[in-house]
Design an enzyme around this catalytic site. Sequence first.
Site, PDB file in Angstrom:
ATOM      1  N   GLY A 221      43.713  49.195  53.090  1.00 11.49           N
ATOM      2  CA  GLY A 221      44.659  49.859  52.557  1.00 11.49           C
ATOM      3  C   GLY A 221      44.290  50.348  51.042  1.00 11.49           C
ATOM      4  O   GLY A 221      43.461  49.235  50.660  1.00 11.49           O
ATOM      5  N   PRO A 222      44.888  51.164  50.447  1.00 14.50           N
ATOM      6  CA  PRO A 222      44.397  51.443  49.169  1.00 14.50           C
ATOM      7  C   PRO A 222      44.784  50.513  48.125  1.00 14.50           C
ATOM      8  O   PRO A 222      45.817  49.599  48.551  1.00 14.50           O
ATOM      9  CB  PRO A 222      45.232  52.862  48.814  1.00 14.50           C
ATOM     10  CG  PRO A 222      45.875  53.369  50.085  1.00 14.50           C
ATOM     11  CD  PRO A 222      45.681  52.079  51.100  1.00 14.50           C
ATOM     12  N   SER A 223      44.264  50.438  46.999  1.00 14.70           N
ATOM     13  CA  SER A 223      44.766  49.218  46.055  1.00 14.70           C
ATOM     14  C   SER A 223      46.126  49.753  45.805  1.00 14.70           C
ATOM     15  O   SER A 223      47.033  50.509  45.540  1.00 14.70           O
ATOM     16  CB  SER A 223      44.014  49.535  44.631  1.00 14.70           C
ATOM     17  OG  SER A 223      44.156  48.622  43.852  1.00 14.70           O
TER      18      SER A 223
ATOM     19  N   GLY B 243      49.861  46.242  48.823  1.00 12.81           N
ATOM     20  CA  GLY B 243      50.647  45.216  48.925  1.00 12.81           C
ATOM     21  C   GLY B 243      50.046  44.111  49.823  1.00 12.81           C
ATOM     22  O   GLY B 243      50.642  43.453  50.700  1.00 12.81           O
ATOM     23  N   LYS B 244      48.601  44.451  49.900  1.00 13.00           N
ATOM     24  CA  LYS B 244      47.702  43.429  50.870  1.00 13.00           C
ATOM     25  C   LYS B 244      47.827  42.062  50.421  1.00 13.00           C
ATOM     26  O   LYS B 244      48.148  41.127  51.253  1.00 13.00           O
ATOM     27  CB  LYS B 244      46.392  43.915  51.101  1.00 13.00           C
ATOM     28  CG  LYS B 244      46.246  45.406  51.557  1.00 13.00           C
ATOM     29  CD  LYS B 244      44.835  45.940  51.630  1.00 13.00           C
ATOM     30  CE  LYS B 244      44.060  45.973  50.309  1.00 13.00           C
ATOM     31  NZ  LYS B 244      44.492  47.050  49.324  1.00 13.00           N
TER      32      LYS B 244
ATOM     33  N   GLU C 176      38.838  39.240  50.680  1.00  9.92           N
ATOM     34  CA  GLU C 176      37.056  39.815  50.747  1.00  9.92           C
ATOM     35  C   GLU C 176      36.878  40.147  49.107  1.00  9.92           C
ATOM     36  O   GLU C 176      37.523  40.843  48.662  1.00  9.92           O
ATOM     37  CB  GLU C 176      36.622  40.852  51.792  1.00  9.92           C
ATOM     38  CG  GLU C 176      35.427  40.410  52.241  1.00  9.92           C
ATOM     39  CD  GLU C 176      35.217  41.246  53.451  1.00  9.92           C
ATOM     40  OE1 GLU C 176      34.862  41.027  54.459  1.00  9.92           O
ATOM     41  OE2 GLU C 176      35.330  42.696  53.333  1.00  9.92           O
TER      42      GLU C 176
END
Length: 584
Positions: free
Chosen positions: A373-375, A378-379, A503
Amino acid sequence: METLSYKQFVGIFTTYRPSRMLLTIAFTLSLVQTGLSLVIPLIAMDLVNLLIEESFNGLLLAGLVLLFVTQVVLSGLSLYLMIYIGEKVILRLRDDLWNRVVRLPLTFYDKNNSGEIMSRITNDTNVMKNFFIDHLVPFFTGLVSIVGSFIILFVLNWSMALLFLVIFPLAFFVIKPLGKRMYNVSRNLQQETASFQGDLSRVLGDVRLVKFSVAEKQEAAEGAKRATNLYRHGLSTGKILAVVAPLMTTTILLVLVMIIGYGGYQVATGSLSAGALVAVVFYIFQIINPLSMMAQFFTQAQKAMGATERVYLLLKEKHEGTVASVKESVRKNQHAFKGIRFSNVGFSYDQERKILRKISFTAEEDHVTAIVGPSGTGKTTVFSLLERFYLIDEGDIFYNSDSIYSYTLEEWRRKIAYVSQESPIMSGSIRKNITYGLKQPKSDHAIYEAINKANLMSDIMALPKGLDTEVGERGIRLSGGQRQRIAIARAILRDADILLLDEATAHLDGQSEALVQDALNELMRNRTTLIIAHRISTVQNANNIVVMENGEVTDQGIHEDLYKKNTLYHHLVNRQMVSNNHGA
Ligand SMILES: Nc1ncnc2c1ncn2[C@@H]1O[C@H](COP(=O)(O)OP(=O)(O)OP(=O)(O)O)[C@@H](O)[C@H]1O
């Protein structure tokens, strides 16, 4: 900031004090010692009177010497005991604080500056200790000395006692309002000291950032401002002291002049014996000394209150175990699924902004689940929730059939190995870093096996002291790739069921990256793996990919399908990942 009540203030001392017995002994000793010091002038009086009559009593003199010696010994003993108790109180308090600090939830550290917390634990506890040893106990013995001396003084010569009683309290009318000011000044002073330390630790912690941002001048100016503030507060304290101290000395002199003058007159007229005048002067000192200390007692008490207040705030913070377990546990869920399952999870760091909305996805056992997902979507937050760094607002997270909240915090975290993007390293040996937090000590054989699997062997063999080489702040610096492989070796040794992998976005050179990738493949075997993915090879090999967008899961699937049908994913792979693509 709420102010501390006297009850809470005393409460802290009583909570951490050693046995009541010891306190009683210490107090009794100092009371006896004070009592003895009250008897000494009486004997001195008799001796002087005898000398004037030109007779001499050896027994009386021996008694006086014995009393003196006993008094000195007792005074030493009680002082040591008080220091012992004071140190014990602070030892327990610091122990408790340290214990709490490592257990406080991340939400606390999001809001508080670590340098200030350091200042609370070191400086503020010191202020508390000094107050106890230098002021609290002498206050009580001083009280006994004052009351005792007054009574004897009245019996010896009431008119002189009365004279003294009239002059001396005058000084306190001036000192009292200054006490309040002193409180404010020292409160600010300690706050400022904490900020100073806070700033210093911020700069020292990120000294590289300071340098490559060429922010030295700015930081130096900032530091000078803080130091000037400290200086100003120091001067304010000085001003108050400059009023109080001469005032006290003058009052004392005035009292002495009047008492000795009036006493001399009485001796001359024969209404007072010379010995009694000597005793009176003794008692006056035994009143004045503790009194001037008591004047300080109030200002010092205020200072200690300020320090205790901040320590108390720290003691009131709930530790993580209690916060993270608030959620009702749901053991024995119906699903027979093996792995991790997010079910309608909602979360926000603060009330204002919702970060995650209705997050649902599964990460199956033995599978690799990639999150993309984009920066800022909420990852990392998803990982923080899995680690139970923060408590979710809605929904639940399951591991196999149970809610993750049904485990104790320690039980749960032991199931997880987290290899984060930064791969932080602690100051200490490589061995310490690799075995950090492990419950059981590991044999060298096991450590070398992990190192081998993490592709670190040749790096470590090249170091002068091998596994015992110091790294981090006090030792050699490791490269980004080496740090990651140390984190991987740590995760391998930890042998947890769940692996969380953030990562690295940082560009490692091809060879280093291949080494890391190899090590990771070894690590991921037979675990439930979740990866925040940045490499195309990772998503290509993942069993399942979860696409996140603005705090929501918008799609799931395998690479080929998503690449074809999901535009965001397509875009992400093309724009973000291709540039990182070395091995794919
Ligand atoms: N401790 C925190 N307190 C308050 N807000 C936070 C905190 N950590 C993250 N956030 C906010 O939560 C949102 C999601 O952040 P998160 O780090 O989870 O994103 P991400 O998807 O991992 O981003 P990236 O790929 O750039 O690392 C961001 O808007 C961020 O500002």
